[in-house]
Write a protein that holds these residues in place. Structure first.
Motif, PDB file in Angstrom:
ATOM      1  N   ILE A 149      -7.090   2.782  -5.365  1.00 33.30           N
ATOM      2  CA  ILE A 149      -6.112   3.341  -4.433  1.00 33.30           C
ATOM      3  C   ILE A 149      -4.761   2.701  -4.726  1.00 33.30           C
ATOM      4  O   ILE A 149      -4.668   1.485  -4.915  1.00 33.30           O
ATOM      5  CB  ILE A 149      -6.497   3.058  -2.969  1.00 33.30           C
ATOM      6  N   GLU A 150      -3.743   3.503  -4.753  1.00 29.11           N
ATOM      7  CA  GLU A 150      -2.393   2.984  -4.982  1.00 29.11           C
ATOM      8  C   GLU A 150      -1.938   2.138  -3.793  1.00 29.11           C
ATOM      9  O   GLU A 150      -2.130   2.512  -2.635  1.00 29.11           O
ATOM     10  CB  GLU A 150      -1.437   4.159  -5.167  1.00 29.11           C
ATOM     11  N   LEU A 151      -1.335   0.999  -4.081  1.00 24.39           N
ATOM     12  CA  LEU A 151      -0.679   0.181  -3.060  1.00 24.39           C
ATOM     13  C   LEU A 151       0.819   0.400  -3.203  1.00 24.39           C
ATOM     14  O   LEU A 151       1.425   0.019  -4.205  1.00 24.39           O
ATOM     15  CB  LEU A 151      -1.031  -1.295  -3.242  1.00 24.39           C
ATOM     16  N   LEU A 152       1.408   1.038  -2.211  1.00 27.00           N
ATOM     17  CA  LEU A 152       2.801   1.487  -2.259  1.00 27.00           C
ATOM     18  C   LEU A 152       3.650   0.611  -1.341  1.00 27.00           C
ATOM     19  O   LEU A 152       3.401   0.536  -0.136  1.00 27.00           O
ATOM     20  CB  LEU A 152       2.876   2.954  -1.835  1.00 27.00           C
ATOM     21  N   ALA A 153       4.650  -0.045  -1.915  1.00 29.89           N
ATOM     22  CA  ALA A 153       5.413  -1.067  -1.190  1.00 29.89           C
ATOM     23  C   ALA A 153       6.871  -0.661  -1.010  1.00 29.89           C
ATOM     24  O   ALA A 153       7.433   0.062  -1.834  1.00 29.89           O
ATOM     25  CB  ALA A 153       5.336  -2.394  -1.939  1.00 29.89           C
ATOM     26  N   PRO A 154       7.499  -1.172   0.056  1.00 28.78           N
ATOM     27  CA  PRO A 154       8.910  -0.849   0.309  1.00 28.78           C
ATOM     28  C   PRO A 154       9.849  -1.753  -0.478  1.00 28.78           C
ATOM     29  O   PRO A 154       9.517  -2.893  -0.802  1.00 28.78           O
ATOM     30  CB  PRO A 154       9.044  -1.123   1.807  1.00 28.78           C
ATOM     31  N   GLY A 155      11.043  -1.236  -0.764  1.00 29.59           N
ATOM     32  CA  GLY A 155      12.071  -2.049  -1.402  1.00 29.59           C
ATOM     33  C   GLY A 155      13.440  -1.642  -0.910  1.00 29.59           C
ATOM     34  O   GLY A 155      13.978  -0.621  -1.336  1.00 29.59           O
ATOM     35  N   GLY A 156      14.006  -2.434  -0.005  1.00 20.93           N
ATOM     36  CA  GLY A 156      15.316  -2.097   0.549  1.00 20.93           C
ATOM     37  C   GLY A 156      16.471  -2.647  -0.251  1.00 20.93           C
ATOM     38  O   GLY A 156      17.613  -2.252  -0.045  1.00 20.93           O
ATOM     39  N   ASP A 157      16.193  -3.579  -1.157  1.00 22.59           N
ATOM     40  CA  ASP A 157      17.216  -4.112  -2.052  1.00 22.59           C
ATOM     41  C   ASP A 157      16.524  -4.603  -3.318  1.00 22.59           C
ATOM     42  O   ASP A 157      15.291  -4.555  -3.432  1.00 22.59           O
ATOM     43  CB  ASP A 157      18.032  -5.225  -1.380  1.00 22.59           C
ATOM     44  N   VAL A 158      17.304  -5.082  -4.277  1.00 22.96           N
ATOM     45  CA  VAL A 158      16.745  -5.468  -5.576  1.00 22.96           C
ATOM     46  C   VAL A 158      15.734  -6.602  -5.425  1.00 22.96           C
ATOM     47  O   VAL A 158      14.649  -6.574  -6.027  1.00 22.96           O
ATOM     48  CB  VAL A 158      17.867  -5.864  -6.556  1.00 22.96           C
ATOM     49  N   ASP A 159      16.052  -7.610  -4.614  1.00 21.21           N
ATOM     50  CA  ASP A 159      15.137  -8.745  -4.458  1.00 21.21           C
ATOM     51  C   ASP A 159      13.810  -8.321  -3.834  1.00 21.21           C
ATOM     52  O   ASP A 159      12.741  -8.806  -4.230  1.00 21.21           O
ATOM     53  CB  ASP A 159      15.788  -9.838  -3.611  1.00 21.21           C
ATOM     54  N   SER A 160      13.856  -7.438  -2.849  1.00 13.94           N
ATOM     55  CA  SER A 160      12.618  -6.962  -2.222  1.00 13.94           C
ATOM     56  C   SER A 160      11.781  -6.156  -3.206  1.00 13.94           C
ATOM     57  O   SER A 160      10.547  -6.236  -3.202  1.00 13.94           O
ATOM     58  CB  SER A 160      12.942  -6.113  -0.994  1.00 13.94           C
ATOM     59  N   ILE A 161      12.438  -5.382  -4.042  1.00  9.89           N
ATOM     60  CA  ILE A 161      11.715  -4.599  -5.050  1.00  9.89           C
ATOM     61  C   ILE A 161      11.044  -5.530  -6.055  1.00  9.89           C
ATOM     62  O   ILE A 161       9.871  -5.343  -6.408  1.00  9.89           O
ATOM     63  CB  ILE A 161      12.674  -3.617  -5.749  1.00  9.89           C
ATOM     64  N   LYS A 162      11.776  -6.546  -6.500  1.00 11.76           N
ATOM     65  CA  LYS A 162      11.173  -7.519  -7.419  1.00 11.76           C
ATOM     66  C   LYS A 162       9.988  -8.218  -6.756  1.00 11.76           C
ATOM     67  O   LYS A 162       8.946  -8.437  -7.390  1.00 11.76           O
ATOM     68  CB  LYS A 162      12.221  -8.542  -7.863  1.00 11.76           C
ATOM     69  N   ALA A 163      10.136  -8.557  -5.481  1.00 13.13           N
ATOM     70  CA  ALA A 163       9.050  -9.222  -4.754  1.00 13.13           C
ATOM     71  C   ALA A 163       7.814  -8.337  -4.693  1.00 13.13           C
ATOM     72  O   ALA A 163       6.684  -8.805  -4.886  1.00 13.13           O
ATOM     73  CB  ALA A 163       9.519  -9.582  -3.345  1.00 13.13           C
TER      74      ALA A 163
END
Length: 749
Positions: A7-21
């Protein structure tokens, strides 16, 4: 051992650092928004250049990236949207998340290489809606948060039959309203939730209710952490974490915990029991009662702020203020340690675009050799023609940079351009350089041809309708069906959200009153949708109005003439084209969120009627929760089927600015919050003559502060006089309908 599907785990990213995290914590995919066209204006968001770097980083770590374009698009924004889509088709973006029907139409018709995901803002909760979206080429739908696991399983099966994937929110903030159907922020402040500007009045403090609550609309956060097996068994394709306004430490922690939960399930066929880390980042306590189908007062929490320390106090049974303070200090230290740990990890990876080193070599009489080196690979490209010793413009660094500048619009940028291998003044045709550029772009873009920009054909203005507009009237009481004999106006009868037990009764009502037109609500779930479909098959009405696209799809299938209702929220010409061309729709209500100028820009197709609701109680939200639990202390702890069918009550809440809002529950319907004043917009008749074929007045018995001083028959006559241009009719209408507003028309979106 049987290998489990992943199952895909789909995560939020509101800025570059959150996306990297999110990527570092093990997300299979991230969803993020640019600084335009996305439903989280309060997030930092990213630039298009940052997106290119993120794509390079994510794909190098086997993580997909979905771009949120999940707002409604007004007409003047279409050129900018097309400009963005023309750029996106030449990136490696893995999907776009969309709400607007016009954008769905444009993507399906002109940008077929982009994978379409239907946003949660489309309120997908029945199988007809899935078929509707499938016809618009949606590859995936986000199912409404209000659904229980049995409803999710049924819809996932229906989706898979139509080659559509499903995703479900499993962690993060809960909306108390069905997503996409909330106008609370729009009406109060002009900040439309359908434009990514929600000011969250549902989280505000209100005057203490009879139930003793100050935050009566505030829900606990969603957590399906212990329900992984049920979601897996339901066939769900993607587990989505909410949180694009959350910081990198939150994103990393939640994704990491869920990643480990999934890995444990895959390897050991069991679900972990430790969710303690989820309580160490922001939360409002957790609830999974929607998923369990146990809608109860336990879903609410009378505090919108971080619940972490209170949870810690509860599980540790602190006996004194000193113990609480010590525990709080320890928690803050742990939070700082988490933050420092994640910061250290994300600082070690770059989400910047990758550098290109380009070396050119060659001499007169031989091909030009272009050697391209990326951080991961290198390749050589040769010109098809030889270099010359004369020509129009000598080969120079400036000339090459001018011709190759398109490389900087990819996931790469030109870091070095070296012409030392060119031994003398040589020439090459512009055509040959363009050919080299295309070959290099093909390789840099993952062996994809560059797609030429789309220019939309002009939508012509149709001829204005010079005849007088008709009046339509919305009712919901069978006692008022007699109005069909009192007026030439079209009479719409609103069906409830749930009439599965009264399907035959309503079929008989309409059969006896042939001129009565069925008007369907925006939310029709499960067995109620099945009953509504059966109703259509039995009755076979000549015309319906529907606010639910699942009903619209069924009407289209059955060849029933249909009008798109005001809750479908149409705001641009391409939405109208989609409704007509794809679903044989004969007309549509234009959104009441628009101003005069925004409406004026919308162009209807030929033989397509525009409608507008000129007077109505303003629905702020529709909710599957019982709103009386926190307001009047409903005697039942949980919602059951008899609540939906039989409950009939009303109350109100008042915010700290003394604005009051009506809460109403009528038989067969979900809970609704209304604005204190009804919408009345007579200005539109003079502002936009000959645009609309009909104007609707909503005369349902919703007890807001707006009052009718005469009978409904007399109100209808006054509006008929108004539409016929009778002198003083506007003044008379405003005199007999007290306490109204048209602020939405003045503010727009």
């Amino acid at each position: 051992m049987v290998t489990k599907r992943k199952i895909e785990l789909l995560a939020p990213g509101g800025d570059v650092d959150s996306i990297k995290a999110a990527i570092l914590a093990g997300a299979n995919a991230v969803y993020c928004g640019l600084d335009q066209f996305n439903a989280r204006n309060r997030a930092v968001n990213i630039s298009f250049e940052e997106l290119q770097g993120i794509l390079h980083l994510a794909h190098s770590r086997n993580c997909e990236v979905f771009l949120t374009l999940n707002i409604i698009i007004i007409e003047r924004e279409i050129p900018a949207l097309i400009g963005l889509l023309n750029k996106l088709v030449n990136t490696s973006i893995d999907g776009v998340i969309v709400q607007d029907l016009g954008m769905l139409y444009l993507l399906r018709k002109y940008f077929k290489s982009l994978t379409i995901h239907a946003s949660t803002q489309l309120t997908t909760h029945n199988e007809g809606q899935i078929k509707f979206l499938s016809k618009l080429s949606a590859n995936r739908v986000n199912l409404s948060r209000e659904l229980n696991i049995h409803e999710i399983k049924h819809l996932t099966s229906a989706a898979h039959e139509n080659n559509v994937l499903t995703e479900v929110f499993v962690h993060g903030s809960n909306c108390i309203s069905f997503s996409g159907l909330c106008y609370f922020s729009s009406v109060l402040s002009g900040n439309s939730g359908n434009r990514g500007r929600c000011s969250q009045p549902c989280r505000d403090q209100y005057k203490t209710t009879a139930a003793g609550k100050e935050y009566p609309l505030n829900l606990k956060d969603n957590s399906a952490f212990f329900d992984l097996k049920e979601l897996y068994d339901a066939g769900v394709d993607s587990l989505k974490i909410e949180g694009r306004i959350k910081k990198y430490d939150y994103v990393y922690t939640v994704v990491d915990v869920w990643r480990k939960q999934l890995d444990t399930f895959y390897s050991q066929s069991k679900v972990g029991t430790d969710d303690s880390l989820l309580y160490k980042v922001f939360n409002r306590a957790f609830s999974n009662t929607l998923l369990k189908g146990e809608i109860s007062k336990s879903m609410f929490i009378d505090n919108p702020r971080d619940h972490s320390i209170k949870h810690l106090s509860e599980i540790n049974l602190y006996a004194s203020a000193d113990e609480v303070e010590a525990g709080q200090l320890k928690l803050y230290q742990e939070k700082e340690e988490i933050k420092a740990m994640v910061e250290g990890k994300i600082n070690q990876v770059s989400a910047k675009k990758a550098p290109l080193q380009i070396h050119l070599s060659g001499e007169c009489g031989s091909p030009l050799k272009v050697s391209v080196k990326t951080p991961d690979a290198g390749f050589d490209i040769f010109s098809e023609c030889n270099l010359f010793d004369k020509g129009t413009e000598v080969l120079t660094e400036a000339m090459i940079l001018k011709r190759f500048k398109a490389f900087n619009d990819t996931e790469y940028f030109i870091e070095e351009l070296n012409l030392e291998g060119i031994k003398a003044a040589v020439y090459i045709s512009f055509k040959e350089l363009t050919s080299l550029k295309k070959k290099i772009l093909f390789i840099l873009n993952g062996s994809k041809e560059t797609i030429a920009p789309v220019t939309l054909p002009t939508i012509k203005n149709r001829e204005k309708e010079m005849h007088k507009p008709r009046l339509s009237v919305l009712i919901s009481s069978e006692k008022e069906v007699f109005l069909t004999d009192k007026t030439k106006a079209d009479i719409y009868f609103q069906l409830p959200n749930s009439f599965k037990d009264k399907c035959s009764h309503y079929a008989e009502l309409f059969a006896k009153n042939k001129s009565l037109i069925p008007y369907f609500p925006s939310v029709i779930i499960g067995e109620d949708y099945t009953a509504a479909v059966e109703f259509l098959k039995q009755l076979k009405p000549k015309l319906i109005v529907t606010n639910n696209t699942g009903i619209a799809y069924k009407a289209y299938q059955l060849g029933i003439d249909w009008i798109a209702g005001p809750q479908i929220n149409i705001v641009n010409s391409y939405s109208l084209l989609s409704l007509k061309e794809d679903f044989n729709c004969s007309g549509a209500f234009i959104s009441n969120e628009l101003t005069k100028n925004q409406i004026q820009a919308v162009k209807a197709p030929a033989d397509f009627k525009l409608h507008y609701s000129i007077y109505h109680p303003i629905v702020l939200m529709t909710s599957r929760q019982c709103l009386f639990h926190q307001v009047t202390a409903c005697e039942k702890n949980r919602v059951d089927d008899t609540c939906i069918q039989q409950c009939e009550k009303s109350s109100s809440i008042t915010n700290l600015k003394n604005d009051s809002f009506l809460i109403e529950k009528s038989k067969g319907n979900y809970h609704t919050i209304y604005n204190q004043n009804n919408f009345l917009n007579t200005d539109i008749l003079n502002d936009l003559p000959y645009v609309f074929s009909s104007f609707m007045i909503d005369l349902r018995d919703v007890k807001t502060e707006s009052k009718l001083l005469v009978s409904k028959s007399e109100v209808i006559q006054l509006f008929e006089n108004l539409l016929n241009g009778k002198a003083d009719s506007e003044t008379k209408v405003k005199k007999v309908i007290q306490s109204t507003t048209n602020q939405q028309y003045k503010k727009g979106i």
